[in-house]
Design a protein around this motif. Structure first.
Motif, PDB file in Angstrom:
ATOM      1  N   GLY A 288      -0.156 -33.887  13.401  1.00 11.91           N
ATOM      2  CA  GLY A 288       0.215 -32.486  13.477  1.00 11.91           C
ATOM      3  C   GLY A 288      -0.818 -31.524  12.947  1.00 11.91           C
ATOM      4  N   LEU A 289      -2.036 -32.010  12.696  1.00 18.93           N
ATOM      5  CA  LEU A 289      -3.102 -31.177  12.144  1.00 18.93           C
ATOM      6  C   LEU A 289      -4.305 -31.154  13.083  1.00 18.93           C
ATOM      7  CD1 LEU A 289      -2.888 -32.594   8.533  1.00 18.93           C
ATOM      8  CD2 LEU A 289      -2.418 -30.213   9.138  1.00 18.93           C
ATOM      9  N   PRO A 290      -4.932 -29.986  13.288  1.00 17.95           N
ATOM     10  CA  PRO A 290      -6.142 -29.919  14.114  1.00 17.95           C
ATOM     11  C   PRO A 290      -7.341 -30.459  13.327  1.00 17.95           C
ATOM     12  CG  PRO A 290      -5.644 -27.750  13.210  1.00 17.95           C
ATOM     13  CD  PRO A 290      -4.527 -28.659  12.776  1.00 17.95           C
ATOM     14  N   VAL A 291      -8.024 -31.426  13.914  1.00 13.66           N
ATOM     15  CA  VAL A 291      -9.135 -32.095  13.233  1.00 13.66           C
ATOM     16  C   VAL A 291     -10.349 -32.114  14.159  1.00 13.66           C
ATOM     17  CG1 VAL A 291      -9.892 -34.220  12.074  1.00 13.66           C
ATOM     18  CG2 VAL A 291      -7.470 -33.564  12.020  1.00 13.66           C
ATOM     19  N   ASP A 292     -11.523 -31.837  13.592  1.00 15.93           N
ATOM     20  CA  ASP A 292     -12.761 -31.868  14.367  1.00 15.93           C
ATOM     21  C   ASP A 292     -13.015 -33.249  14.949  1.00 15.93           C
ATOM     22  OD1 ASP A 292     -13.764 -29.332  14.455  1.00 15.93           O
ATOM     23  OD2 ASP A 292     -15.181 -29.566  12.812  1.00 15.93           O
ATOM     24  N   PRO A 293     -13.720 -33.334  16.093  1.00 19.57           N
ATOM     25  CA  PRO A 293     -14.164 -34.626  16.614  1.00 19.57           C
ATOM     26  C   PRO A 293     -15.051 -35.322  15.579  1.00 19.57           C
ATOM     27  CG  PRO A 293     -14.470 -32.899  18.251  1.00 19.57           C
ATOM     28  CD  PRO A 293     -14.121 -32.209  16.971  1.00 19.57           C
ATOM     29  N   PRO A 294     -15.146 -36.661  15.621  1.00 24.95           N
ATOM     30  CA  PRO A 294     -15.880 -37.399  14.591  1.00 24.95           C
ATOM     31  C   PRO A 294     -17.311 -36.916  14.350  1.00 24.95           C
ATOM     32  CG  PRO A 294     -14.586 -38.913  15.895  1.00 24.95           C
ATOM     33  CD  PRO A 294     -14.443 -37.574  16.551  1.00 24.95           C
ATOM     34  N   ALA A 295     -18.080 -36.715  15.402  1.00 29.30           N
ATOM     35  CA  ALA A 295     -19.479 -36.307  15.208  1.00 29.30           C
ATOM     36  C   ALA A 295     -19.574 -34.924  14.592  1.00 29.30           C
ATOM     37  CB  ALA A 295     -20.229 -36.347  16.536  1.00 29.30           C
ATOM     38  N   GLU A 296     -18.602 -34.042  14.898  1.00 31.35           N
ATOM     39  CA  GLU A 296     -18.610 -32.704  14.318  1.00 31.35           C
ATOM     40  C   GLU A 296     -18.197 -32.728  12.848  1.00 31.35           C
ATOM     41  OE1 GLU A 296     -19.857 -30.117  15.745  1.00 31.35           O
ATOM     42  OE2 GLU A 296     -20.177 -31.117  17.666  1.00 31.35           O
ATOM     43  N   ILE A 297     -17.511 -33.765  12.423  1.00 32.46           N
ATOM     44  CA  ILE A 297     -17.205 -33.950  11.004  1.00 32.46           C
ATOM     45  C   ILE A 297     -18.471 -34.335  10.249  1.00 32.46           C
ATOM     46  CG2 ILE A 297     -16.056 -35.541   9.399  1.00 32.46           C
ATOM     47  CD1 ILE A 297     -13.644 -35.494  11.289  1.00 32.46           C
ATOM     48  N   ILE A 298     -19.277 -35.201  10.872  1.00 29.08           N
ATOM     49  CA  ILE A 298     -20.514 -35.666  10.237  1.00 29.08           C
ATOM     50  C   ILE A 298     -21.524 -34.529  10.103  1.00 29.08           C
ATOM     51  CG2 ILE A 298     -22.497 -37.203  10.509  1.00 29.08           C
ATOM     52  CD1 ILE A 298     -20.022 -38.709   9.718  1.00 29.08           C
ATOM     53  N   ALA A 299     -21.586 -33.631  11.084  1.00 28.65           N
ATOM     54  CA  ALA A 299     -22.613 -32.576  11.096  1.00 28.65           C
ATOM     55  C   ALA A 299     -22.649 -31.751   9.809  1.00 28.65           C
ATOM     56  CB  ALA A 299     -22.422 -31.686  12.322  1.00 28.65           C
TER      57      ALA A 299
END
Length: 309
Positions: A108-119
Motif C-alpha cells: 500500500g506504499l509507493p516505492v521507487d524502482p530498485p535502481a532508483e533506490i540505489i541512485a
C-alpha cells in the motif's frame, strides 16, 4: 493476508486528540499500536507529501526487504519526488528528482524502482554500505544489473563509486555478512569467488562454499548464529567431513571476526595462498569499515550527510 490500514488523523493547531493518538509530524497523528511500525509511520507521512512522491533511498530498500547495514538511531524517512514544492520537516528527507519515475506499490506504499533506490544511496552511503546495498538489490532478483549500469551512466554525484562497485558486483551472495567477507578479502588483495561447488575425485558433489580463495583448495565462510543449534551442528560436521574427503578445507567466521578480528581472517588467507603474512594489509579494511554504518562513527557521518544535526 491483506494488511490493514492504520488510522491516520490530520489535525489542526489546538485540536485535541485522545491519548491513544501519537504525533508523527506536525498536523498528522497515528493511532497507537497500528500495524507494523515502519509501514504505519510512512502511511502517516504520506499525508504531507506531494503527489507522485515515492519512498526511496534506505527507506525504499527497507520496504523492499533488502539486507541493510546497522542503521543509525534517528535516521529520517526518505522520499523522492519531482515536484517543485519543498518540504522541510524534522524526521523527513526529501530528494528532488530531475525526471519523473514510475513508482511501484508495496504493502500500500509507493516505492521507487530498485535502481532508483540505489541512485540517491550512491550520493550518501560509504563504499562498503553501498556495496552491501547493490549486492542485496541484485540478490533480490528484481534489479537487473543493466538497470544499475544505466543509473551509473548518469552525470550525477556518487556514480563514480557506483561504477567501481558494479565492476565487481555479484548477485550470488546469500547474506550481507558473506558480502562483507568478500570485501575484506578483496581489499587485502585476495581473489575470491562466491558459491563455489566442490566435488570429490569421483565427481560426486561434496558441498557449496560461501567463498573460494581462487588458486587454493580453501573455502572461507560466514557461520551465522544458526550454526550453533544441535541439529545444524550435526549437519555442519557431516558437510565438513565431505569437504575434507574431497581434498579441500574450510574456515568459518562470525560477524565479530569481521568487525573486530579481521587480521585473523587475513592470516588464514595468507597461509592458504602460501604468501608471507603482512598484518599491515588489514589497515585498508579498517579504513573501509570505519567509514561504514557498521561503526558508530560511520553512522554519525551518514546522518551529517543527510543534514540531520
Amino acid at each position: 493476508m491483506q494488511k490493514s490500514t492504520p488510522a491516520v488523523q490530520r489535525t489542526t493547531r489546538g485540536q485535541y486528540l485522545p491519548r491513544r493518538w501519537r504525533p508523527v509530524t506536525t498536523g498528522v497523528h497515528l493511532v497507537d499500536g497500528a500495524d507494523t511500525a515502519l509501514r504505519s509511520q510512512l502511511l502517516a507521512w504520506q499525508q504531507v507529501l506531494p503527489p507522485g512522491a515515492a519512498w526511496s533511498h534506505l527507506t525504499g530498500a527497507a520496504l523492499r526487504g533488502w539486507w541493510l547495514p546497522p542503521l543509525p538511531v534517528g535516521l529520517p524517512v526518505i522520499t523522492a519526488h519531482d515536484s517543485r514544492r519543498r518540504i522541510r520537516r524534522t524526521g523527513l528527507v526529501t530528494i528532488r528528482r530531475r525526471r519523473s519515475v514510475p513508482y511501484e506499490m508495496i504493502a500500500g506504499l509507493p516505492v521507487d524502482p530498485p535502481a532508483e533506490i540505489i541512485a540517491p544511496c550512491a550520493v550518501h552511503l560509504s563504499e562498503l554500505d553501498l556495496a552491501c546495498l547493490v549486492a542485496a538489490a541484485l540478490r533480490s532478483g528484481t534489479c537487473p544489473a543493466d538497470d544499475l549500469r544505466r543509473v551509473a551512466a548518469r552525470d550525477t554525484r556518487g556514480v563514480r563509486t557506483l561504477r567501481q562497485i558494479l565492476a565487481r558486483a555479484d548477485g550470488r551472495y546469500e547474506s550481507i555478512w558473506e558480502l562483507m567477507l568478500a570485501e575484506l578479502h578483496r581489499v587485502c588483495g585476495i581473489e575470491v569467488q562466491p558459491q563455489k561447488e566442490v566435488f570429490d575425485e569421483t565427481g560426486t558433489f561434496a558441498a557449496r562454499g560461501d567463498l573460494w580463495l581462487v588458486g587454493t583448495t580453501r573455502l572461507h565462510e560466514y557461520d551465522g548464529g544458526w550454526h550453533g543449534a544441535d541439529r545444524q551442528r550435526t549437519a555442519d560436521l557431516r558437510r565438513e567431513g565431505r569437504i575434507l574427503r574431497a581434498g579441500w578445507s574450510r574456515r568459518g567466521y562470525v560477524s565479530a571476526d569481521l568487525l573486530h578480528g579481521a587480521v585473523r581472517i587475513l592470516e588464514d588467507a595468507d597461509h592458504a595462498l602460501g604468501r608471507p603474512h603482512d598484518p599491515e594489509r588489514i589497515r585498508v579494511w579498517h579504513r573501509l569499515l570505519g567509514r561504514s554504518m557498521f561503526t558508530p562513527g560511520g553512522r554519525t557521518a551518514l546522518l551529517r550527510r543527510l543534514g540531520v544535526q
